[in-house]
Enzyme design. Structure first.
Site, PDB file in Angstrom:
ATOM      1  CG  HIS A  21       2.579   1.262 -11.007  1.00 42.92           C
ATOM      2  ND1 HIS A  21       2.897   2.188 -10.045  1.00 42.92           N
ATOM      3  CD2 HIS A  21       1.559   1.810 -11.736  1.00 42.92           C
ATOM      4  CE1 HIS A  21       2.103   3.246 -10.179  1.00 42.92           C
ATOM      5  NE2 HIS A  21       1.291   3.041 -11.202  1.00 42.92           N
ATOM      6  CD  GLU A  22      -0.254   0.140 -14.911  1.00 48.05           C
ATOM      7  OE1 GLU A  22      -1.494   0.114 -14.762  1.00 48.05           O
ATOM      8  OE2 GLU A  22       0.409   1.193 -14.932  1.00 48.05           O
ATOM      9  CG  HIS A  25      -3.476   0.964 -11.011  1.00 44.47           C
ATOM     10  ND1 HIS A  25      -3.791   1.924 -10.076  1.00 44.47           N
ATOM     11  CD2 HIS A  25      -2.366   1.426 -11.664  1.00 44.47           C
ATOM     12  CE1 HIS A  25      -2.921   2.928 -10.155  1.00 44.47           C
ATOM     13  NE2 HIS A  25      -2.050   2.645 -11.109  1.00 44.47           N
TER      14      HIS A  25
END
Length: 515
Positions: A21-22, A25
């Site tokens: 997920h990170e 980003h």
């Protein structure tokens, strides 16, 4: 050992999901030349750091979650005018949008990737009809025990809960069913049920001689509308039920569950069989010493066991103590009853290598054994999509789960689903531990479900989540005005405090479930 295994798998799964997920980003921030100051796994003080050319990689002491800290992401001054193009604050609105959206996007991509792998390695479970209700819509439509429901309105069916959501809409369903190797088309027209409830009473005398099934309740505590009466009662309150034949049942309320009218068809799905699975015997359990893999449970205390439904009914009865009585009501008619077994010892008959074996266990030993994950075989075979479907079918399954998760969160915020049903870190660890006992395929399925849930949750437009930042980005794209840094910081702080409260709340609920 089981607790340790649960914790280890929990940390592995959460770490993988958070990193992916990170990384979404992180990679989009890099694409738009945004300076990333920290890539952090976990929260709290750092266990250790790995300094990079521009980004410091932190591994923190609390391994629950993580974050990517962008330069210029948290600006508090109203008149902030630093023009450094590497700051997140100075990026174009569409770039901010994509950086924020990339986290949920990568969570979804991980879910798609896992389901494609699961389809190839393990396949998907079939949705099998175990039985159909008496005088039900399913029976009238021609569904039969053993039918495999393959498609509904042209879409593959992967899970009974997905099909039940379609049924709950009340719209007609065109089912493609596999029966004896051939396709059969069945049309289902869901029917709105009566109000329903499940009662558990205690302090009942002579439960062995009571016959309640198919009888109608005339009054409860002297009133005709039993559902209104039940809404006023609490556990331990006295109960007096009068049946149509004049029978009076007196006792105290132990438990009560209410189900509002909903569309149903009367299908009972096959979820587990009455056969002990290979590798399904838990270590350190007294019941595992009595059973062997492949044992087929055919009778318990004189009650025939032909399938998982029969076994489930016996489990209900085994959980009841002397003087307790459980029954289900539809409208005013009692449609099912469950009475406790008279003795504490169960006589279990199993088929083993062509012979009938008698196993005697206490109710506690039997329950401790039979409720363990993976103890019982599935009553169906997994099916493996072939050709192009090996890619399209898993994607459809992931899309269904994304849609279902959005709908579930929607029901949560509209009050149709209780917040008590949300699992926090403690609950997730327990569920992951159970999946680990079933097998690696269950771990993969659960990982895919959690990563999809994380992606959906982060898209909720709450400040402090990716969805909140996406809303600010859309506002800037529409108005062509930059949001006040001070306002955005205050709103995000409020959202962050709300998320902390939510985490405390769900963790408290997780802990209370153990008691």
């Amino acid at each position: 050992m089981t607790v340790l295994l649960s914790i280890i798998w929990f940390l592995i799964i959460i770490s993988v999901i958070v990193v992916v997920h990170e990384f979404g980003h992180f990679i989009f921030a890099k694409i738009f030349k945004t300076r990333v100051e920290e890539f952090s796994i976990g929260f709290g003080p750092a266990l250790f750091k790995i300094p990079g050319k521009e980004t410091t990689f932190r591994f923190n002491i609390v391994p629950l979650g993580g974050y990517v800290r962008l330069a210029g992401e948290e600006v508090l001054e109203e008149g902030y005018e630093d023009t450094d193009p590497a700051l997140f604050y100075n990026k174009k609105p569409f770039q901010k949008f994509l950086i924020a959206f990339a986290g949920p996007l990568f969570s979804f991509l991980l879910g798609y990737f896992l389901f494609v792998g699961i389809a190839g390695a393990y396949g998907f479970p079939e949705v099998m009809v175990e039985r159909v209700g008496r005088d039900s819509i399913a029976l009238q439509a021609g569904l039969e025990p053993g039918d495999i429901i393959k498609k509904a309105n042209g879409d593959y069916v992967f899970n009974p809960s997905i099909l039940e959501l379609e049924i709950a809409s009340g719209k007609p369903l065109e089912l493609t069913v596999i029966r004896n190797g051939e396709e059969v088309n069945v049309t289902l027209n869901p029917e709105l049920t009566n109000e329903r409830a499940i009662f558990t009473l205690q302090g009942i005398e002579d439960t062995e001689f009571l016959t309640l099934k198919n009888k109608e309740i005339v009054s409860l505590n002297g009133e005709e509308d039993l559902y209104i009466v039940m809404s006023r009662l609490e556990s331990g309150d006295p109960i007096e039920i009068q049946l149509e034949d004049g029978t009076i049942i007196e006792g105290k309320l132990s438990q009560y569950s209410y189900f509002p009218p909903t569309y149903e068809t009367g299908i009972v799905y096959a979820t587990f069989s009455n056969v002990i699975a290979e590798g399904g015997l838990p270590h350190g359990n007294s019941g595992s010493n009595a059973f062997q893999p492949g044992d087929k449970i055919i009778e318990i205390n004189g009650v025939d066991i032909n399938n998982g439904s029969d076994l489930q009914n016996v489990i209900y009865r085994t959980q009841l103590n002397t003087g307790e009585l459980m029954f289900a009501v539809s409208g005013k008619e009692i449609i099912n009853e469950y009475k406790p077994f008279k003795d504490n010892t169960l006589e279990v008959l199993v088929e083993r290598n062509g012979q009938t074996i008698i196993i005697n266990l206490s109710k506690e030993e039997f329950l401790d054994f039979i409720v363990q994950p993976g103890v019982l075989e599935a009553p169906y075979e997994n099916w493996h999509p072939k050709g192009v479907e090996a890619l399209t079918v898993p994607i459809q399954w992931a899309n269904n789960l994304i849609s279902l998760t959005f709908r579930s969160f929607g029901q949560l915020f509209t009050g149709r689903m209780s917040a008590d049903q949300i699992a926090g870190p403690v609950g997730a660890a327990a569920i992951i531990g159970q999946a680990a006992m079933v097998g690696f395929d269950a771990i993969l399925n659960l990982t895919a479900l959690i990563t999809i849930s994380l992606g959906v949750f982060n898209l909720i437009p709450i400040p402090g989540l990716d969805g909140g930042r996406i809303v600010f980005s859309i506002y800037e794209m529409i108005t062509r005005k930059r949001v006040s840094p001070k306002v955005e910081a205050i709103v995000n702080t409020i959202g962050f405090l709300f998320l902390i409260f939510l985490m405390i709340f769900v963790t408290y609920n997780d802990i209370m479930r153990f008691f």
